[in-house]
Write a protein that holds these residues in place. Structure first.
Motif, PDB file in Angstrom:
ATOM      1  N   ILE A 157       8.612   7.548   7.373  1.00  0.00           N
ATOM      2  CA  ILE A 157       7.396   8.130   6.642  1.00  0.00           C
ATOM      3  C   ILE A 157       6.483   8.502   7.695  1.00  0.00           C
ATOM      4  CG2 ILE A 157       5.459   7.946   4.970  1.00  0.00           C
ATOM      5  CD1 ILE A 157       7.294   6.165   3.474  1.00  0.00           C
ATOM      6  N   MET A 158       6.069   9.914   7.927  1.00  0.00           N
ATOM      7  CA  MET A 158       5.246  10.151   8.865  1.00  0.00           C
ATOM      8  C   MET A 158       3.690  10.465   8.190  1.00  0.00           C
ATOM      9  SD  MET A 158       7.203   9.775  11.326  1.00  0.00           S
ATOM     10  CE  MET A 158       5.585   9.927  12.437  1.00  0.00           C
ATOM     11  N   ALA A 159       3.146   9.265   7.534  1.00  0.00           N
ATOM     12  CA  ALA A 159       1.858   9.531   6.805  1.00  0.00           C
ATOM     13  C   ALA A 159       1.404   8.211   6.619  1.00  0.00           C
ATOM     14  CB  ALA A 159       2.197  10.149   5.652  1.00  0.00           C
ATOM     15  N   VAL A 160       0.207   8.020   6.446  1.00  0.00           N
ATOM     16  CA  VAL A 160      -0.473   6.724   5.900  1.00  0.00           C
ATOM     17  C   VAL A 160      -0.374   6.857   4.411  1.00  0.00           C
ATOM     18  CG1 VAL A 160      -1.666   6.338   8.011  1.00  0.00           C
ATOM     19  CG2 VAL A 160      -2.909   7.570   6.126  1.00  0.00           C
ATOM     20  N   PRO A 161      -0.697   5.818   3.797  1.00  0.00           N
ATOM     21  CA  PRO A 161      -0.580   5.826   2.289  1.00  0.00           C
ATOM     22  C   PRO A 161      -1.399   6.949   1.426  1.00  0.00           C
ATOM     23  CG  PRO A 161      -0.502   3.507   2.864  1.00  0.00           C
ATOM     24  CD  PRO A 161      -0.702   4.435   4.188  1.00  0.00           C
ATOM     25  N   GLN A 162      -2.550   7.196   2.161  1.00  0.00           N
ATOM     26  CA  GLN A 162      -3.668   8.003   1.425  1.00  0.00           C
ATOM     27  C   GLN A 162      -3.182   9.413   1.839  1.00  0.00           C
ATOM     28  OE1 GLN A 162      -4.209   5.681   3.551  1.00  0.00           O
ATOM     29  NE2 GLN A 162      -5.609   4.121   2.559  1.00  0.00           N
ATOM     30  N   LEU A 183      18.002   6.940  -8.437  1.00  0.00           N
ATOM     31  CA  LEU A 183      17.753   7.150  -7.331  1.00  0.00           C
ATOM     32  C   LEU A 183      16.630   5.770  -7.151  1.00  0.00           C
ATOM     33  CD1 LEU A 183      16.952   8.428  -4.649  1.00  0.00           C
ATOM     34  CD2 LEU A 183      14.950   9.700  -6.010  1.00  0.00           C
ATOM     35  N   VAL A 184      17.128   4.964  -5.992  1.00  0.00           N
ATOM     36  CA  VAL A 184      16.260   3.687  -5.626  1.00  0.00           C
ATOM     37  C   VAL A 184      15.616   3.916  -4.567  1.00  0.00           C
ATOM     38  CG1 VAL A 184      16.563   1.425  -5.305  1.00  0.00           C
ATOM     39  CG2 VAL A 184      18.228   2.400  -7.057  1.00  0.00           C
ATOM     40  N   ILE A 185      14.319   3.700  -4.441  1.00  0.00           N
ATOM     41  CA  ILE A 185      13.516   3.883  -3.324  1.00  0.00           C
ATOM     42  C   ILE A 185      12.978   2.453  -2.927  1.00  0.00           C
ATOM     43  CG2 ILE A 185      11.462   4.683  -2.383  1.00  0.00           C
ATOM     44  CD1 ILE A 185      13.290   6.954  -3.301  1.00  0.00           C
ATOM     45  N   LEU A 186      13.557   1.985  -1.820  1.00  0.00           N
ATOM     46  CA  LEU A 186      12.976   0.724  -1.272  1.00  0.00           C
ATOM     47  C   LEU A 186      11.802   0.918  -0.064  1.00  0.00           C
ATOM     48  CD1 LEU A 186      16.626  -0.961  -0.392  1.00  0.00           C
ATOM     49  CD2 LEU A 186      15.205  -1.000  -2.539  1.00  0.00           C
ATOM     50  N   CYS A 187      10.819  -0.058  -0.213  1.00  0.00           N
ATOM     51  CA  CYS A 187       9.547   0.267   0.778  1.00  0.00           C
ATOM     52  C   CYS A 187       9.054  -1.215   0.822  1.00  0.00           C
ATOM     53  CB  CYS A 187       8.698   1.207   0.353  1.00  0.00           C
ATOM     54  SG  CYS A 187       7.266   1.679   1.362  1.00  0.00           S
ATOM     55  N   LEU A 188       9.904  -1.768   1.578  1.00  0.00           N
ATOM     56  CA  LEU A 188       9.367  -3.199   1.954  1.00  0.00           C
ATOM     57  C   LEU A 188       8.577  -3.540   3.392  1.00  0.00           C
ATOM     58  CD1 LEU A 188      12.603  -4.965   0.382  1.00  0.00           C
ATOM     59  CD2 LEU A 188      10.568  -4.087  -0.728  1.00  0.00           C
ATOM     60  N   LEU A 189       8.570  -4.461   3.523  1.00  0.00           N
ATOM     61  CA  LEU A 189       7.746  -4.689   4.838  1.00  0.00           C
ATOM     62  C   LEU A 189       8.436  -4.684   6.084  1.00  0.00           C
ATOM     63  CD1 LEU A 189       5.009  -5.855   6.218  1.00  0.00           C
ATOM     64  CD2 LEU A 189       5.813  -8.192   5.913  1.00  0.00           C
ATOM     65  N   THR A 190       9.789  -5.298   5.864  1.00  0.00           N
ATOM     66  CA  THR A 190      10.671  -5.320   7.272  1.00  0.00           C
ATOM     67  C   THR A 190      12.235  -4.768   6.493  1.00  0.00           C
ATOM     68  OG1 THR A 190      11.496  -7.405   7.257  1.00  0.00           O
ATOM     69  CG2 THR A 190       9.321  -6.916   8.570  1.00  0.00           C
ATOM     70  N   ASN A 191      12.925  -4.430   7.342  1.00  0.00           N
ATOM     71  CA  ASN A 191      14.501  -4.209   7.039  1.00  0.00           C
ATOM     72  C   ASN A 191      15.202  -5.469   6.800  1.00  0.00           C
ATOM     73  OD1 ASN A 191      14.751  -1.524   6.481  1.00  0.00           O
ATOM     74  ND2 ASN A 191      15.025  -0.908   8.881  1.00  0.00           N
ATOM     75  N   LEU A 238       0.768  -1.062   0.100  1.00  0.00           N
ATOM     76  CA  LEU A 238       0.067   0.043  -0.058  1.00  0.00           C
ATOM     77  C   LEU A 238       1.028   1.311   0.182  1.00  0.00           C
ATOM     78  CD1 LEU A 238      -2.834  -1.036   2.448  1.00  0.00           C
ATOM     79  CD2 LEU A 238      -2.995  -0.803  -0.043  1.00  0.00           C
ATOM     80  N   MET A 239       1.855   1.160   0.962  1.00  0.00           N
ATOM     81  CA  MET A 239       2.916   2.469   0.868  1.00  0.00           C
ATOM     82  C   MET A 239       3.600   2.701  -0.157  1.00  0.00           C
ATOM     83  SD  MET A 239       3.471   5.288   2.388  1.00  0.00           S
ATOM     84  CE  MET A 239       3.055   5.299   4.173  1.00  0.00           C
ATOM     85  N   GLY A 240       4.127   1.504  -0.680  1.00  0.00           N
ATOM     86  CA  GLY A 240       5.082   1.643  -2.018  1.00  0.00           C
ATOM     87  C   GLY A 240       4.379   2.094  -3.041  1.00  0.00           C
TER      88      GLY A 240
END
Length: 293
Positions: free
Chosen positions: A123-128, A66-74, A17-19
């Motif tokens: 990230i200080m936000a929810v996906p929406q 520029l590579v953005i990683l947004c996975l479940l855990t580190n 959802l976030m990615g």
């Protein structure tokens, strides 16, 4: 896209959802976005918006600087990095996966040892909320890389630099979330308590919000006391709080509400008095929470 901000090539790996919200924000800002996800089906909606699908994580990383990683855990991030090419030269890896400061520092070493530059983010936000007026992201790590890509990262929301220690973004993130969860603990306990007498939670929420908002005004004073190390108070001492707090636990028991969320606070108050801090204010408890205190 902000005026005078050139289009950039951005790769987004991890399309939960976030990615997905991050990738969509980059696309809407006019950037050239390559996307990859372990389950390839998740790339479909973003491809429909103009993203380029990558067949492999390596292909995604090689698509741009520029590579953005947004996975479940580190842990997942570490596993993914292990599958990438030995050299990450010319790549800035911005890890926006929620994690700990220690994990961020370890991942920074993995990236820099392979010639890449590492920036961690909280990230200080929810996906929406992404790309909206109230969304922002804490960043830390390689400052030169951050400044180079700051205008591109601004597509996600506000950008807040916290320092060159890669762990500082995660520390700020978890610090704010700690305050949030502390508030939620109090809110759910309060609502559970009043519901024992069939008072509607919605009815009680109005006064509860007013009270919490009023009490937030004490936060700067507590922070100032902690920074200065001067914890004396003319408002409410630890001795007063210790004397009053059993009323909560006794009422919870009488009303049939578990006290498990609040018992540790009573124990901390008791210890503060036993260690000679009866005249201090609640700010003293921050010192007592440090390991070994």
């Amino acid at each position: 896209m902000p005026e005078n901000t050139p289009a950039a090539r951005v790769s987004v790996l991890g399309l939960g959802l976030m990615g997905s919200a991050l990738a969509s924000a980059f696309l809407k800002a006019g950037h050239e976005v390559t996307v990859w996800n372990r389950s390839a089906s998740k790339t479909g909606p973003l491809v429909a918006q103009g993203a380029k699908p990558a067949g492999t994580a390596t292909e995604a990383v090689e698509a741009g600087p520029l590579v953005i990683l947004c996975l479940l855990t580190n842990d997942n991030v570490g596993e993914l990095l292990a599958t990438l090419p030995e050299s990450l030269a010319g790549r800035t890896v911005v890890n926006l996966t929620n994690g700990t400061p220690a994990q961020a520092r370890a991942l920074s070493e993995q990236v820099t040892e392979r010639g890449g530059r590492y920036v961690d983010g909280g990230i200080m936000a929810v996906p929406q909320m992404i790309a909206g007026p109230h969304a922002y992201v804490f960043y830390s790590g390689d400052e030169e890389a951050y400044k180079e890509h700051e205008a591109t990262l601004a597509a996600l929301g506000g950008t807040r630099w916290t320092g060159t220690d890669p762990g500082f973004a995660a520390l700020h993130d978890l610090g704010l979330l700690t305050g949030m969860y502390g508030m939620i603990i109090g809110v759910v306990q309060a609502l559970a308590l009043v519901r024992t007498e069939n008072i509607r939670a919605e009815e009680f929420s109005g006064p509860l919000v007013e009270w919490i908002q009023a009490m937030l005004g004490i936060v700067p004073g507590i922070a100032q006391a902690i920074d200065s190390g001067e914890h004396l108070t003319d408002v409410s001492s630890l001795a007063v709080n210790q004397s009053a707090f059993p009323n909560f636990l006794e009422t919870f028991a009488a009303q049939g509400v578990s006290s498990e969320l609040f018992e540790p606070f009573q124990a901390l108050l008791d210890r503060s008095i036993a260690e000679g801090h009866a005249a201090d204010g609640l700010s003293r408890l921050a010192e007592m929470l440090k390991a070994g205190k």
